[in-house]
Write a protein that holds these residues in place. Structure first.
Motif, PDB file in Angstrom:
ATOM      1  N   UNK A   1       0.833  -1.207   0.000  1.00  0.00           N
ATOM      2  CA  UNK A   1       0.000   0.000   0.000  1.00  0.00           C
ATOM      3  C   UNK A   1       0.869   1.260   0.000  1.00  0.00           C
ATOM      4  N   UNK A   2       2.001   1.202   0.687  1.00  0.00           N
ATOM      5  CA  UNK A   2       2.856   2.382   0.826  1.00  0.00           C
ATOM      6  C   UNK A   2       3.527   2.787  -0.486  1.00  0.00           C
ATOM      7  N   UNK A   3       3.378   1.962  -1.518  1.00  0.00           N
ATOM      8  CA  UNK A   3       3.897   2.365  -2.830  1.00  0.00           C
ATOM      9  C   UNK A   3       2.975   3.380  -3.499  1.00  0.00           C
ATOM     10  N   UNK A   4       1.727   3.472  -3.060  1.00  0.00           N
ATOM     11  CA  UNK A   4       0.743   4.331  -3.721  1.00  0.00           C
ATOM     12  C   UNK A   4       1.093   5.815  -3.637  1.00  0.00           C
ATOM     13  N   UNK A   5       1.530   6.353  -2.472  1.00  0.00           N
ATOM     14  CA  UNK A   5       1.944   7.760  -2.472  1.00  0.00           C
ATOM     15  C   UNK A   5       3.162   8.020  -3.345  1.00  0.00           C
ATOM     16  N   UNK A   6       4.013   7.021  -3.517  1.00  0.00           N
ATOM     17  CA  UNK A   6       5.170   7.169  -4.410  1.00  0.00           C
ATOM     18  C   UNK A   6       4.691   7.321  -5.855  1.00  0.00           C
TER      19      UNK A   6
END
Length: 255
Positions: free
Chosen positions: A149-154
């Motif tokens: 999920x933390x790839x989404x802001x990237x």
């Protein structure tokens, strides 16, 4: 009708005089922003021969396809418990094609040859550096959780650049984060595609704050062709297919 025919003639002339289609396209398209997410958790072992070979080939193909001209960008992030802060590599292409619009055929060919050689050298350097990151080991505590999920802001930040964004996950895609509002597929994977779709539709409500645009997304899995359903659960990739599509992604593929 006469004006239409004249317009078609000049359009045909323009296309035919622009040189080879692929080369002209390469030099006039906007920049490509490539995001590569490498799984650095305990569930993916890049020292395994099959995985190393598959991922090296995939990375070679990605670089060959997406590194084409000055301004193309490539970032590598590690997937683990702190994915969004785990940028391992950031490179921008410097090779530039000279303006040959007024050059003679001989000078144009010389400029194209020089550009091709420069770009080939730069691709080789980029490939070497990306391979180094692929081989890097993560023996720290961060390898215990897989926060995809933390790839989404990237991705959302890359989308802000206006470039064409292409995203590649070299991962088993087993989201594994503890918490009441998170998914831990190691403990409780989706049992079938219907449940995967339901979970993705629920989760997208808290993730739609990330404006990812419409990137092409590829999931390059580390599983051998004869892997069992328990190891390579198709409902897991179904979850990501549904989630990414609901967030606006273009093509979402699995390899």
């Amino acid at each position: 009708m006469k004006h239409t025919l004249i317009g078609c003639f000049f359009l045909t002339l323009l296309v035919s005089c622009s040189g080879t289609g692929d080369k002209a396209k390469t030099l006039t398209d906007g920049p490509v922003y490539t995001l590569i997410f490498l799984d650095k958790t305990r569930s993916v072992n890049v020292n395994k021969a099959f995985i190393a070979q598959k991922y090296q080939k995939a990375l070679t193909d990605i670089i060959e396809q997406n590194i084409r001209q000055k301004g193309d960008k490539l970032d590598v992030y590690f997937i683990h418990e702190n994915t969004s802060k785990a940028r391992a590599l950031s490179l921008t292409v410097r090779s530039e094609m000279d303006d040959v619009s007024a050059a003679s055929p001989t000078d144009r060919e010389a400029a194209e040859t020089e550009f091709t050689l420069s770009l080939t050298r730069e691709k080789a350097q980029i490939r070497q550096r990306v391979f180094q990151q692929l081989a890097a080991q993560n023996t720290g505590a961060s390898n215990q959780e897989t926060d995809i999920w933390a790839s989404l802001p990237v991705i959302a930040k890359a989308n802000e650049t206006g470039a064409t964004v292409k995203v590649y996950y070299l991962s088993d895609m087993i989201e594994s984060v503890k918490g009441a509002t998170r998914r831990d597929f190691q403990v409780k994977p989706p049992k079938d595609n219907a449940q995967a779709d339901d979970w993705a539709k629920v989760d997208v409500e808290q993730l739609k704050r990330y404006t990812i645009g419409s990137p092409d997304i590829s999931m390059i899995l580390p599983f051998e062709p004869n892997a069992s359903i328990k190891e390579n659960n198709p409902a897991v990739t179904q979850y990501w297919q549904t989630l990414f599509s609901a967030l606006g992604a273009g093509a979402v593929t699995e390899e």
